[in-house]
Each structure stands twice: as structure tokens, then as C-alpha cells.
Design an enzyme around this catalytic site. Structure first.
Site, short mmCIF file in Angstrom:
data_model
loop_
_atom_site.label_atom_id
_atom_site.label_comp_id
_atom_site.label_asym_id
_atom_site.label_seq_id
_atom_site.Cartn_x
_atom_site.Cartn_y
_atom_site.Cartn_z
N LYS C 75 -8.15 1.23 -4.01
CA LYS C 75 -7.71 2.47 -4.67
C LYS C 75 -8.40 2.53 -6.03
O LYS C 75 -8.56 1.50 -6.70
CB LYS C 75 -6.19 2.41 -4.83
CG LYS C 75 -5.55 3.63 -5.47
CD LYS C 75 -4.02 3.45 -5.49
CE LYS C 75 -3.32 4.66 -6.08
NZ LYS C 75 -1.86 4.49 -6.08
N SER C 150 0.76 8.26 -4.22
CA SER C 150 -0.54 8.53 -4.79
C SER C 150 -1.69 7.79 -4.09
O SER C 150 -2.86 8.12 -4.36
CB SER C 150 -0.56 8.17 -6.27
OG SER C 150 -0.23 6.81 -6.46
N SER C 174 4.31 5.03 -3.85
CA SER C 174 2.93 5.44 -3.64
C SER C 174 2.12 4.64 -2.64
O SER C 174 0.99 5.00 -2.36
CB SER C 174 2.19 5.45 -4.97
OG SER C 174 2.71 6.49 -5.77
#
Lengths: 485, 95, 498
Positions: C75, C150, C174
Site C-alpha cells: 500500500k 482505505s 481499512s
């Protein structure tokens, strides 16, 4: 209308750790800009603080030295505001639960007597970087070498009653932190900075007046002058019936006045909250005990002991304590001299200090070591050399860093005390000066001194004056017996 | 010009954010909705409860006082939008 | 692309080389990945192929581990040295971090090869990956829908089989919520289990890094390499890391008599009916394996989202203060003075959601409000945590839905932040309490994946993975994958910054 001045101080003391409070970057002044700022100090994305054990130890030392309460659990908090020298946009400090609470420090008031000033608290925090505003065109430049340096903030109760007292207290605290070895406290380099809060009220009034804060005073004299100015300004304003504003001011050392700090009109909302990246600091009683055992002799106790042990007067003892390294130098000198404290002190504060001053050296860099100075005093005390000669020897010691005994022997400067040798020289002198001898025999007994001088001159000052005098008298009496008609 | 909530305007200023008019109206509406939602916290039975700052209940670890970071000045300055003579540059600050 | 375990087997048996697999990942990233807009940056081919070749050699020497030479994606919130770290924000576009996140280093040292940085909600703030400066991510099951957030890019990349596994971070759900919406397995460890050094901070007392993969087995492999104390992070826990992969096999036995609590508050009116049914079916499946089910009460659950909102906003408002245009990141053009430098760099650099949260956070910390909001939220946090811990003494773990609904349409919730926050209603409690939780695929509704969440007491990742693994031995939801349009199909919306 009598006015009472109320002063409180906040002092930032830079700790003498090797690395920063929350990172492994080096601490210290004078490096190229931004060469001692690692990612943690720069507040790069993703970095986290890790607390320096030595800084904690030093904080505990100061807490013990002032008799404060060491918190078993203290919290680091974020103080949030924007400024270019504050890389994270917040300073890691302590707010509601500082490491030390209370404590006090006794100091000598300039007018005589002492005051024991109570402290509110001492807490740990990181220093910010530095900005320069000149030499970069229409820009300011930020150097983050200093960012993250460990600081102790010492906050006093507002119990100082004069600018001179404030300066005296600062001196005391300065000596203390240096004596503990926790800070170099170099004021020129910003290692010991003072913010002074002052307000004024009518004598007898219990409420505090509006206060002003004067920031970043980095010399004792500036502190005193700034506070004198502020006191006057407050009193004049109040006597004229005006109102004072709570404000922050800066001291202008050239004009000897303070002026309001630009851009500090509104009170900032720092939104203090406990730093979620740092769990609470827990200090065990065992840790405190360990630190307590390493505490050096505290200045007051040290001065008292010097007075007692060496029969010094209070002023001399205090002067020794005040000067970095002087007390230790003195004690080592006395040890090497085998006693004779007064003489040691005399030589230290006389010849040694004068030579240091001429050579622009500090005590730590003295070419004459305490052992050597002590050795010199020993030779003076046992009368191997005269006082006058000792000065010459001291000069030679200073130049060559040699042991006084070596110098004395090497240059045959040892005091001439062999009676046989002296009699020979005396006989020589009497032979060479028949006119004076006749005058003496005729009754001019003052000439004894003159003859002694001649003997000393002949021996280049090495003759023991007392012995020479005695032997001269004998010789002269003998001459009398042999006097020619 | 939409009414500006002074508390929210103050918060934006403290946070050094200056949304334009269009953004501001929307922001204010959203913020008020969030704060309304958050009001329910007031009813919580927390009279004797201490705040929980960390889920972990461990003390702060301590680091040995060693210098472990060297001079990485060039690398770091290269990240900055404006530097000169080894400094990070910002518009001149009057102090 | 296969999952981690299958990939490791292929490599082990010599049926494929790391070089081939890595190339394949990059190729797929450029085609299907671009359509979905999963990646913000991709590794330079030659650089990763060199790493891949080195892995192949290591394996040939017999020095390979299950992770050696297996590609993965990080990420874009993890600081990496070889690739920029943007946090999907204009503020950090192109930022080259001089530091490497501990998680990245550990996975690299375990032999994994990073092929790219995945898209995300800006600064991890969001539940739909619609808040990215680099455009939204599409859910591979239905590109009109969101992948969750997210960690949307990571979840989508794993679901679309672009990469065997990926890393994510979880502050309020997330990792778990996008895992649920994309039909993959995602785990949030206990707070303090995994180092946060090198992860751009959103909310320091809530953030945790974790794995996203095709299965509990894959998650176990990654977590084992990622976890452990770190001297660079004062908030890691010192206890040693359990051997999660080795412990998986004991799941079958562990289920015998395992007490599973079903919080009544998780099966409320907000929950989609079909999702609720699937969760009940999954629970029954575990019951058949010997688990003992019980309804439990989490009476403070209704305060969780509010408390989370306040605490996360407060912490992020402070964590994001460092973005000021001075030492790195976005700076506005020609600021006239310092004040303008700050105002415009931050206003122009941050997206709307970020600004919303920063202002909210500043407000709840400011004088006159801090006690009523921030302090109050922290007290509620203790209530919530204590209740969880209490409940987890009477049960061994809790089971419920991860998300109230399956993936929603892009644009559906973005205009209503409160509604968006509520999609995290079942996940935020774990972050507040610091508890570990995993989301595993548990069925489909209308062709869209549904996730089941398992929550355990502190440091029970091993147990969670065991139960998840056993569940996956008995079900095949996690083996489903979305259909893929053939190469050459017209692309989907998104991919370029505004």
C-alpha cells in the site's frame, strides 16, 4: 505608593547527552547546517520517537539535587503550532504530568542573606531548530541541527522580588547544572536560556498584576537589565493610570530596552494532548536510588566542606565552587602540597589565574597541573626556595610543564642551606667589603641587613636568608674578636 | 457569503487551511453533521472512567545514548522544494 | 497469479521461476491493473527482475523459504526506497523516502519482491478508495462499485489476481472492510504486534499494518514475517511472534468446544439482510465443527463510530501538521510570505476528506472543546475496550459481519461523510480496543463478496488464523475470483489525477 515586583523564571537547559532526545542523531553546536538532523528530527513521513535513557537519568539527577518529587509515571504531550524551525508541526514536551514537581534552590541575595526559591516543576522536552534571517536574500533559512536536542525546562514559582535576585538565582542554577555534569550550559551557544515573567502590584496586594514575558535572555546581565526595564515600564504605566497588556517581548541589548515580539499578539492554542507515539515514562524507585548514588557532592555541601576542611572563608569557598573545576583543582593542589591550603589558594588565585588570563586559557587547559602547583607550594613551605624564586620557577613550569623539583634541581636553584658553604661565601663578602665592615664594627649595626643582601646576591638568591643572617652575625662577632686595633 | 461558524473558522486557521468559498460551505455542512453524530458521546456513562490513550498498557522503552545517525544532509536537502547554502528556505520571517 | 502458498509451491517444484512470475505481475499490473487503477507506481522492470533472479538462485542453492521470490504489492502508505511513497496525495506526489518501513524491510529480507505501490484513500482516510488524488479504484467484481478503503488498491489487486498478496493498514477497518468487499482475506493484528516505523501515520493509537491475501494460510505467512517488536517504534509489544503458519493445522482441534460470541449489536437494522444470513450460515458451519455459539452484548457498540471519529481526527490533525511545504512534499507556487506558504501548500496539497478530518480534529482538541469531545471520546474508548475484554473472557472469539453491506456504487456515499463513516461500524471497535481481527470471504450477495469478521483477545492472531483456515478448508468462497475482461477491452474510468 510602594510597588512590589513579582518575577518568575522559565529556564531551558540543554542536556549534555551525545544523541538527541528521541533520535540517534548527534547533539552539539557548530556543525554544518542540517548535518546533524536525521529523519526523526526532520519529521519525515513515517518516523517515530524513541526516548533517550541518559536524558531521563539527567532529569532525575536535577530533580534529586533540588529536592523535587520524581514522578513514577510521566507523560509526553504534543504542543501543536506551526513554525519553520518546528519540523513536525508540534513539539514533544510534557504538560499535565511532568517528570519533576516542586523542589527548591537556595541562593545568595545580592543585598545579603539567602532566599530559597521554590520551583513549580521541571519537565523534559525537545528543542526546536534555528532560523537565520540574514544573508539569504528575501528568504529565511532553517537549520534543524538543534531540533530534537534534549532540554529540561525549569519553572520557578513567581517568588523573586528583584531583577538582581533573578540574576543571582540564575547563577546558582547555572552552577548547579554544570556541577552535576548534566549540561555545559553555555549561554552564548544557547545552552541555558531564560524567559522571564514580570508583573507588578501594590505592596500588600494578593492578586498578581498583568504580566509580560521577556524571552530568550542568554546572559545574566541581560536578564537583570531586561527585568529592570520591564519593572520600570510596568510601574510607569500603572502610575500614569494606564493599562498593561499581557504580552511577549524581546530584549534589545544594544538599546537596553524590550519591545513587543511581532506576531505574538494572540495567545496560541497549543491543543496539548498526550503523544500517542510515546507510552508513559515509568521510573522505578530502584532507578531513582541508582541515580541518587551517583550524585556528585552538591555545591552547597561542597562549599561548606571546603570552609571547614581547609579553614577558608565563605567568600573564597564560594568563589572556588563558582568557577568550573576550581574546587577540584584546589583540593588536588593541597593534596600535592601536603597541606598549606592558604598558600595554595594564594598561588592559584594569584600567579595561576593571572597566567591563565594572559594566555586566554581556562583552568582545564592549564599547563601547570594541580600536582605541580602543589609541589611548588611544598617547596616554598619547606623553605627549599624563596618566594621570589618561586615566581621564576612558576614561569618555567608554565613554559615547560615540568615538575618543580626537576626545575629546581636542574637549575641548581635549590636553596643554599649548607652552613659550611655559606660561611665561605660570607667570608668572601666580608673580605670584599672592608669599608662596610669597618663601619659595622664602628657601630653601624644596620649594615647587617646590607651584608645579608650581599650574601644573597652572591648566591643568586639561593641562600636561606635566616641562616645567612645568623651565620653573618657569628662571623661578624668573630671579626670583632679579631678586630685590628 | 454563507455564515461562517467561528469555531470552525478558528479550527481551519489553526490548522493552516483556507478552503475557498465553495469548499467552505460544504466543509461546514459536513463538519456540523459529524459533530452532531459525535454528540451522542455526551450521553455516555463515563463519570468515573479514566481516558484510554493507548490500547497498549506498556511503559515507554528507553534507548541507549548513542549516536547512530550520520550526516545525510545532501540526501535530505534533495527532498526539499527550496534550499540554499545548506538551509531549508522559506519566505523571510520578521521576528 | 496464484496465492502465496501456491506460488511458493510452483517455485519450489521448479514449475515457474520468480523471474517469470514477477514479469507476469508487472504485465498484469499494466493491463488489468490499470483498468482497475490499483497501482500508483510500478517497479522498474530491470530492478525487480534482478531481485527475482537472485531469489531463483537462492532457491536453487536450497536456501529458499516459502516467501523467497514471491511478488507482492505494498500500500502506498509504506515508505519504500526504490519506489515513491505518495499516500495517494498531491502533498506527497513523487516523494522518495530516505527511510524504509520496517515491514517493507522484513518482507524484503524474507525474500518477497515488491512489484508496485497500491492505490488507497488519501492518507488512509476513507472507506471506498474514492479519496485518491490518483483517481478511484474499481472493485474487480463490479467496476462500477468501490473496492472499499482505505486499502482498496491492495484488496483489488489481490482479488483480481494481479499479485499473490499485498500489505495494507487498518485504522478503523481499512484492511478488513476492503477485504470483505473484494472477497479476500485481510487481517488487522493486535495494536503493537507490527511495527509502525516507516508507515505514514494517520492515527497513531489506532493504526496497524497487516496482510491481505487469498487465504488465511497466505495471511499467516506474511504476518509471521511482518510481526515483532521494533526498537524504532516505541509502541510495539516485546513479546515474541508465534509461528502462525505452523499453528494453522491445529485449527480443526481448536474448534472443538471453542466459545464463539455473536454480538447482538452487530446484527442490527443497518445490516443488509442477505449479509446477515450469510454470517449466520458461516457461524453454523463452525458450530458443526464443534464450536459453541452464544449471543453476547456489546452495549457500548453504538458509541464506537463517534469515539473513533473524534480520536482519529484529533490524532491525524497533529500527525499531518508536518506537511507544510518546507522540507519535502508539495509547495505552492511563489508564496508571498510564510503564512501563505502554509495556507496554500496545505489547502492545495490535501484533498477534501483530509481537510475535513484535519479541521474536525483541530476543533475537538482546541481550547474549550477538548474536554467535551476528545477526553470524552477517550473515556468511551475505555468503556468499549473493557467491555470487549470482558466479553472475550466469557468467549474465545467474536464473530460477525465485517461490513453492513456488500460493495456500494461509486459516488453513492461520498457526498455524505457520516454515512461513509458508518460503513466501518463493525470494524472501528477493534481499533479502539487494540484487538486483532480478520475478515474472510463468507459468501456472495448479488454477485458481490461478503466478509465475515472474527475478533479475538490481544495477541490471538494465531487462533484467528486457525479458525479462518479451518473455515476455508470447509468452504470455497475464498477460492472464487472475479471474471476478467479479455485484454484489449475498453478501459474503465479513473487512473489519471484531476
Amino acid at each position: 505608593m510602594t510597588w512590589e515586583i513579582v518575577i518568575g523564571l522559565e529556564i531551558h537547559v540543554q542536556l549534555a547527552t551525545r544523541s538527541k532526545l528521541f533520535s540517534g542523531a548527534a547533539v552539539g553546536a557548530g556543525a554544518e547546517p542540517n548535518s546533524q538532523a536525521c529523519p526523526v528530527d526532520l519529521g519525515l513521513p513515517g518516523v517515530l520517537p524513541v526516548l533517550n535513557l541518559e536524558a531521563v537519568r539527567m532529569a532525575v539527577m536535577l530533580g534529586l539535587a533540588v529536592g523535587g518529587r520524581i514522578a513514577h509515571r510521566s507523560i509526553f504531550a504534543r504542543k501543536n503550532y506551526f513554525y519553520p524551525d518546528l519540523p513536525k508541526g508540534y513539539q514533544i514536551s510534557q504538560y499535565e504530568q511532568p517528570i519533576i514537581q516542586g523542589g527548591s534552590l537556595e541562593f545568595e541575595l545580592p543585598e545579603g542573606g539567602t532566599q530559597r526559591l521554590r520551583l513549580l516543576r521541571i519537565h523534559m522536552e525537545e528543542d526546536a531548530g534555528k532560523s537565520v534571517h540574514e544573508g539569504l536574500g528575501d528568504c529565511s533559512g532553517v537549520d534543524l541541527n538543534r531540533a530534537g536536542t534534549p532540554l529540561l525546562e525549569v519553572v520557578s514559582q513567581p517568588e523573586l522580588r528583584s531583577p538582581a535576585a533573578a540574576a543571582a538565582f540564575l547563577q546558582k542554577l547555572h552552577t548547579l547544572v554544570r556541577g552535576l555534569g548534566i549540561s555545559h550550559a553555555s549561554m552564548e551557544q544557547g545552552g541555558f536560556r531564560c524567559d522571564a515573567n514580570l508583573s507588578v502590584r501594590r505592596r500588600g496586594d494578593e492578586h498578581l498584576g498583568v504580566r509580560s514575558e521577556t524571552k530568550n535572555l542568554n546572559s545574566f546581565r541581560f536578564v537583570e537589565r531586561a527585568l529592570e526595564y520591564e519593572a520600570m515600564r510596568h510601574i510607569e504605566a500603572l502610575e500614569a493610570g494606564g493599562r498593561l497588556q499581557q504580552e511577549t517581548r524581546l530584549y534589545d541589548s544594544a538599546r537596553h530596552e524590550t519591545r513587543p515580539m511581532r506576531g505574538k499578539e494572540e495567545a496560541e492554542d497549543y491543543r496539548y494532548f498526550p503523544d500517542p507515539d510515546l507510552p508513559p515514562l515509568e521510573i522505578s524507585p530502584e532507578f531513582i536510588e541508582k541515580v541518587r548514588r551517583t550524585l556528585p557532592e552538591l555545591p552547597e555541601a561542597h562549599a561548606a566542606r571546603l570552609e571547614q576542611q581547609y579553614q577558608l572563608d565563605a567568600a573564597s569557598a564560594a568563589a572556588l565552587i563558582r568557577k568550573q573545576g576550581a574546587a577540584d583543582y584546589f583540593e588536588e593542589t593541597v593534596q600535592a602540597a601536603g597541606g598549606h591550603a592558604r598558600q595554595c589558594l594564594y598561588w592559584m588565585r594569584g600567579e595561576l589565574y593571572a597566567a591563565l588570563k594572559r594566555g586566554r586559557l581556562d583552568l582545564q587547559s592549564s599547563p601547570v597541573s594541580p600536582a605541580h602547583l602543589g609541589g611548588l607550594v611544598r617547596r616554598i613551605a619547606d623553605q627549599s626556595i624563596s618566594g621570589k624564586l618561586a615566581k621564576e620557577i612558576f614561569s618555567k613550569m608554565w613554559e615547560s610543564r615540568e615538575d618543580p623539583d626537576k626545575i629546581i634541581q636542574g637549575r641548581s636553584l635549590e636553596r643554599l642551606s649548607d652552613p659550611g658553604k655559606l660561611r665561605e661565601i660570607i667570608a668572601e663578602v666580608l673580605r670584599e667589603n672592608p669599608r662596610q665592615l669597618k663601619q659595622y664594627q664602628d657601630g653601624k649595626s644596620k649594615l647587617l641587613t646590607w651584608f645579608t643582601g650581599r650574601v644573597l646576591a652572591k648566591t643568586k638568591g639561593r641562600a636561606d636568608p635566616n641562616l645567612a643572617g645568623k651565620l653573618l652575625q657569628q662571623a661578624l662577632r668573630a671579626q670583632d674578636g679579631n678586630a685590628e686595633p | 457569503m454563507p455564515q461562517q461558524d467561528p469555531a470552525l473558522r478558528h479550527a481551519a486557521a489553526l490548522a493552516r487551511l483556507q478552503p475557498d468559498d465553495a469548499e467552505r460551505a460544504r466543509l461546514e455542512r459536513d463538519l456540523k453533521a459529524i459533530l452532531r453524530m459525535v454528540e451522542r458521546l455526551q450521553a455516555a456513562p463515563v463519570a468515573e472512567v479514566q481516558p484510554l490513550y493507548h490500547p497498549l498498557e506498556l511503559p515507554a522503552p528507553l534507548r541507549a545514548d548513542q549516536v547512530t545517525e550520520g550526516d545525510q544532509r545532501a540526501l535530505h536537502l534533495a527532498l526539499a522544494p527550496s534550499t540554499g547554502a545548506g538551509y531549508y528556505l522559506v519566505p523571510r520571517v520578521l521576528d | 497469479m496464484q496465492g502465496v502458498l501456491e506460488t511458493a509451491r510452483l517455485l519450489e517444484q521448479g514449475d515457474a521461476s520468480s523471474e517469470e512470475l514477477t514479469l507476469d505481475c508487472l504485465r498484469r499490473a499494466r493491463s488489468h491493473g490499470r483498468r482497475l487503477n490499483c497501482y500508483i507506481s510500478l517497479a522498474e522492470e530491470e530492478a525487480v527482475l534482478e531481485q527475482a533472479r537472485a531469489s531463483d538462485q537462492r532457491r536453487a542453492r536450497g536456501a529458499g523459504t516459502p516467501l523467497t521470490g514471491v511478488p507482492l504489492a505494498h500500500k502506498d502508505i509504506f515508505c519504500t526506497r526504490d519506489l515513491p511513497t505518495s499516500c495517494a496525495s498531491r502533498m506527497l506526489e513523487g516523494y522518495r523516502s530516505p527511510i524504509e518501513a520496517t515491514v517493507v524491510r522484513r518482507l524484503r529480507e524474507a525474500g518477497m519482491i515488491c512489484v508496485g505501490k497500491t492505490n488507497m484513500d488519501e492518507f488512509a482516510m476513507g472507506s471506498s478508495n474514492e479519496n485518491s488524488y490518483f483517481g478511484p479504484v474499481a472493485n474487480p467484481w463490479d467496476p462500477e462499485r468501490v473496492p472499499g478503503g482505505s486499502s482498496g488498491g491492495s484488496a483489488a489487486a489481490v482479488a483480481a489476481r494481479l499479485v499473490p498478496a499485498a500489505t495494507g493498514t487498518d485504522t478503523g477497518g481499512s484492511i478488513r472492510q476492503p477485504a470483505a468487499l473484494c472477497g479476500v482475506t485481510g487481517l488487522k493484528p493486535t495494536y503493537g504486534r507490527v511495527s509502525r516505523h516507516g508507515i505514514v501515520a494517520f492515527a497513531s493509537s489506532l493504526d496497524q499494518a497487516g496482510p491481505l491475501g487469498r487465504s488465511a494460510e497466505d495471511a499467516a505467512l506474511l504476518l509471521h514475517a511482518m510481526a515483532g517488536p521494533d526498537p524504532l517504534d516505541s509502541t510495539t509489544d516485546p513479546r515474541p511472534v508465534q509461528d502462525y503458519p505452523a499453528a494453522l493445522a491445529a485449527g480443526k482441534e481448536r474448534l472443538q468446544g471453542l466459545r464463539i460470541g455473536l454480538p447482538r449489536q452487530f446484527l442490527d437494522e443497518r445490516l443488509d439482510a442477505r449479509v446477515g444470513e450469510l454470517i449466520q450460515e458461516s457461524a453454523r458451519l463452525l458450530e458443526q465443527q464443534g464450536a459453541v455459539l452464544r449471543e453476547v452484548e456489546l452495549t457500548h457498540q453504538d458509541l464506537a463510530v463517534a469515539a473513533y471519529c473524534v480520536i482519529a481526527a484529533a490524532e491525524c490533525s497533529s500527525n499531518l501538521a508536518r506537511f507544510d511545504g518546507v522540507r519535502y512534499g508539495y509547495r505552492c507556487e511563489e508564496p508571498r510570505d510564510l503564512s501563505e506558504l502554509y495556507l496554500r501548500s496545505r489547502t492545495e496539497g490535501f484533498g477534501a476528506e483530509v481537510k475535513r478530518r484535519v479541521i474536525t480534529g483541530t476543533h475537538v482538541l482546541s481550547a474549550g472543546y477538548q474536554e467535551a469531545y476528545y477526553l470524552q471520546a477517550l473515556k468511551v474508548r475505555r468503556l468499549i475496550r473493557d467491555e470487549f475484554l470482558q466479553t472475550l473472557e466469557e468467549t474465545d472469539l467474536l464473530l460477525g459481519p465485517t461490513s453492513p453491506t456488500a460493495a456500494f456504487r461509486r459516488g453513492e456515499k461520498i457526498a455524505d461523510p457520516v454515512n461513509m463513516y458508518l460503513s466501518d461500524v463493525y470494524t472501528v471497535g477493534c481499533n479502539l480496543a487494540g484487538l486483532p481481527a480478520v475478515s474472510v470471504p463468507a459468501g456472495f450477495t448479488g454477485g458481490l463478496p461478503v466478509g465475515m469478521q472474527l475478533i479475538g483477545p490481544p495477541f490471538s492472531e494465531g487462533l484467528l488464523l486457525q479458525v479462518a483456515h479451518r473455515y476455508q478448508e470447509l468452504s470455497d468462497w475464498h477460492l472464487q475470483h472475479p471474471p476478467e475482461p479479455p485484454p484489449g477491452e475498453p478501459g474503465q474510468a479513473g487512473g489519471t489525477p484531476p
